[in-house]
Motif scaffolding. Sequence first.
Motif, PDB file in Angstrom:
ATOM      1  N   ARG A 183     150.213  17.165  61.855  1.00 20.39           N
ATOM      2  CA  ARG A 183     150.124  18.635  61.795  1.00 20.39           C
ATOM      3  C   ARG A 183     151.132  19.209  60.817  1.00 20.39           C
ATOM      4  O   ARG A 183     150.813  20.102  60.035  1.00 20.39           O
ATOM      5  CB  ARG A 183     150.342  19.235  63.189  1.00 20.39           C
ATOM      6  CG  ARG A 183     149.208  19.038  64.161  1.00 20.39           C
ATOM      7  CD  ARG A 183     149.359  19.948  65.366  1.00 20.39           C
ATOM      8  NE  ARG A 183     150.621  19.699  66.063  1.00 20.39           N
ATOM      9  CZ  ARG A 183     150.773  18.827  67.048  1.00 20.39           C
ATOM     10  NH1 ARG A 183     149.736  18.083  67.436  1.00 20.39           N
ATOM     11  NH2 ARG A 183     151.943  18.661  67.650  1.00 20.39           N
ATOM     12  N   GLU A 184     152.375  18.695  60.891  1.00 18.40           N
ATOM     13  CA  GLU A 184     153.437  19.262  60.054  1.00 18.40           C
ATOM     14  C   GLU A 184     153.217  18.968  58.578  1.00 18.40           C
ATOM     15  O   GLU A 184     153.528  19.806  57.726  1.00 18.40           O
ATOM     16  CB  GLU A 184     154.790  18.688  60.505  1.00 18.40           C
ATOM     17  CG  GLU A 184     155.223  19.167  61.890  1.00 18.40           C
ATOM     18  CD  GLU A 184     156.489  18.473  62.367  1.00 18.40           C
ATOM     19  OE1 GLU A 184     156.938  17.509  61.667  1.00 18.40           O
ATOM     20  OE2 GLU A 184     157.021  18.874  63.417  1.00 18.40           O
TER      21      GLU A 184
ATOM     22  N   PRO B 241     143.609  17.168  68.927  1.00 18.43           N
ATOM     23  CA  PRO B 241     144.852  17.448  68.203  1.00 18.43           C
ATOM     24  C   PRO B 241     146.042  17.726  69.107  1.00 18.43           C
ATOM     25  O   PRO B 241     147.192  17.564  68.678  1.00 18.43           O
ATOM     26  CB  PRO B 241     144.493  18.680  67.360  1.00 18.43           C
ATOM     27  CG  PRO B 241     143.022  18.564  67.140  1.00 18.43           C
ATOM     28  CD  PRO B 241     142.495  17.989  68.422  1.00 18.43           C
TER      29      PRO B 241
ATOM     30  N   VAL C 162     144.120  19.334  57.466  1.00 25.03           N
ATOM     31  CA  VAL C 162     144.656  19.210  58.818  1.00 25.03           C
ATOM     32  C   VAL C 162     143.506  18.988  59.789  1.00 25.03           C
ATOM     33  O   VAL C 162     142.556  19.790  59.835  1.00 25.03           O
ATOM     34  CB  VAL C 162     145.455  20.459  59.220  1.00 25.03           C
ATOM     35  CG1 VAL C 162     145.982  20.312  60.637  1.00 25.03           C
ATOM     36  CG2 VAL C 162     146.601  20.676  58.237  1.00 25.03           C
TER      37      VAL C 162
ATOM     38  N   LEU D 113     150.664  12.600  65.940  1.00 27.98           N
ATOM     39  CA  LEU D 113     149.899  13.851  65.837  1.00 27.98           C
ATOM     40  C   LEU D 113     150.780  14.989  65.327  1.00 27.98           C
ATOM     41  O   LEU D 113     150.343  15.830  64.527  1.00 27.98           O
ATOM     42  CB  LEU D 113     149.292  14.205  67.190  1.00 27.98           C
ATOM     43  CG  LEU D 113     148.148  13.310  67.674  1.00 27.98           C
ATOM     44  CD1 LEU D 113     147.801  13.623  69.121  1.00 27.98           C
ATOM     45  CD2 LEU D 113     146.912  13.492  66.797  1.00 27.98           C
ATOM     46  N   ARG D 114     152.035  15.027  65.796  1.00 23.91           N
ATOM     47  CA  ARG D 114     152.954  16.077  65.347  1.00 23.91           C
ATOM     48  C   ARG D 114     153.218  15.965  63.856  1.00 23.91           C
ATOM     49  O   ARG D 114     153.179  16.967  63.120  1.00 23.91           O
ATOM     50  CB  ARG D 114     154.262  15.991  66.135  1.00 23.91           C
ATOM     51  CG  ARG D 114     155.334  16.987  65.690  1.00 23.91           C
ATOM     52  CD  ARG D 114     156.570  16.870  66.546  1.00 23.91           C
ATOM     53  NE  ARG D 114     157.053  15.494  66.624  1.00 23.91           N
ATOM     54  CZ  ARG D 114     157.753  14.901  65.640  1.00 23.91           C
ATOM     55  NH1 ARG D 114     158.039  15.552  64.524  1.00 23.91           N
ATOM     56  NH2 ARG D 114     158.161  13.648  65.787  1.00 23.91           N
TER      57      ARG D 114
ATOM     58  N   SER E  70     141.133  19.227  62.789  1.00 25.95           N
ATOM     59  CA  SER E  70     140.912  20.149  63.906  1.00 25.95           C
ATOM     60  C   SER E  70     140.050  19.513  64.984  1.00 25.95           C
ATOM     61  O   SER E  70     139.942  20.030  66.090  1.00 25.95           O
ATOM     62  CB  SER E  70     140.226  21.430  63.406  1.00 25.95           C
ATOM     63  OG  SER E  70     138.969  21.120  62.823  1.00 25.95           O
TER      64      SER E  70
ATOM     65  N   GLY F 172     150.212  17.973  57.171  1.00 22.98           N
ATOM     66  CA  GLY F 172     148.831  18.137  56.722  1.00 22.98           C
ATOM     67  C   GLY F 172     148.155  16.831  56.395  1.00 22.98           C
ATOM     68  O   GLY F 172     147.381  16.744  55.437  1.00 22.98           O
TER      69      GLY F 172
END
Length: 511
Positions: free
Chosen positions: A78-79, A50, A110, A74-75, A112, A81
């Motif tokens: 994450r933001e 991640p 999200v 990837l960003r 992991s 979900g």
Amino acid sequence: MGEPVTPSLDSRRAADILTMHRLAGKADSVQALVRWLARRTGCWVGLVDPAGGVQAQSPRECDSDGMTLVADGLRVMRERGLRTFVGGESPGRSAALLAVGIPGDQSGSVPSGPVLAVVGPEPLATAAPADAGPLLGVCWRAQETERARRRVEIADARGREAVLHLLMSGNLTTAHQIASVLAPRLYDPARFHVIECGPGRRAETIRICTELTGGRAWIVGCPVYSDHVLMVAPATPLPAGARPLEAALTAEIEGCVVGTGDALALRDTATGYEQAFHALAVARGRPERWTRFDAALGLPVIVGRHGLTWADHLLVPLAGHVPTRATDPGSRTLTDTLRSWLVFSSAATRHMKIHRNTLASRLRCVEALLGLNLELVGDQAKLDLALRIAELPRVTDHGPGTVEPAPPAPAGDDFETLLRMPAVQEWALTQLRPVHEDAPALEATLRTWLRNDTRLRTTAQVLGVSVTGARKRLIRLEQVLQRSLLRVPNARHDLWLAIEILDHGRPDRNT
């Protein structure tokens, strides 16, 4: 003739899935799947964590622009979900990111765990990346589980090795404390066994040793020799008709050779190891492939209190050494290193887990403190004897709990006085009697080998034979003397002392 049949989309996908399942069965399944996906899609394929760290990738590395696409994706994941993302800088270049499903992962939407990244002109032109996700998750979890298992095995092996180090240096209290956690507990008295099992067979040998001893023995892979397993087993009497443990080991482990020491107290573990190693050298030449050490009273015990004065005086500079800098080795470190080197020679680097330059530096410090030349077997033998004498229990006449007063400074010929003791003379005769009685022609080889500080090539030149010929003579001497000569720990120190005693320490039996 009919038209050639073009495989349907479903049949190609089925073939891809079968190929991926076959690759998932390989030892390096994650890397194999990633490389196949790169060939199948014509894109760069990688498995990233991640944070963007690449865990596995296709042979061709991704350029900086492509990695920027992956980092941005990837960003966003994450933001927002997300578990999948497709984006690109132009119609001809894009990145597809798919979260890999890890079995048992409860992290929710999200990701992991690892993310499958495909960067190229058409990353999702086929269904292969999506179909590979579940398989990659299973393979990733299997490899992580295997890594964790290996870490546990390594930690356990290092813990057991540490207990053995503590036993051999006499730190019994700490050894018992650690052993009580790792199991089994340490039994006292015990016998030391050295099992030579051949390369790549230590895990199997350790398993069989554990089964044959009922899990009651302390078993360690030797830190010096990769084909040796060390075992400290309880020295319990055998039931009537039972075969010795050594015989059971050689019967169960094909081609192994076993050397065993005497039944000794745990505080004498270091002695037990040397006994077992010498017995191993003899066992190699016997059809049953095992033998026990031919017990003979050790020289330190024979000289007893008579040798304490000489030994303490010789070791005073080392025992009282205080380093000038905090980073320099102190007395205890130098002494432990010296003991290891006297036993294992250059292999002390593996035993002590230190660099060869560190070993050389510490030995130079010992030489400067004691005024000895450690390249000479004679100086090594004196120092080895002094250390073994110093390790003997100090019995006093002042009652329990009292400290024995320091001995007075000895006369300059104290070592020569020890050599002339009748009991010491008898010990030397016992050590060399097999050569005198069974192989007198080999005595010249033994003396030449010791006189040339056990250097095999020099010994061969002096004897006028090839190195192979000299080695064969020493192998014959190992069988005659029942001691190891060619591999450390060897009997060079005791044999040098025995010859020195007989040549220069003749007692006056009329006094």
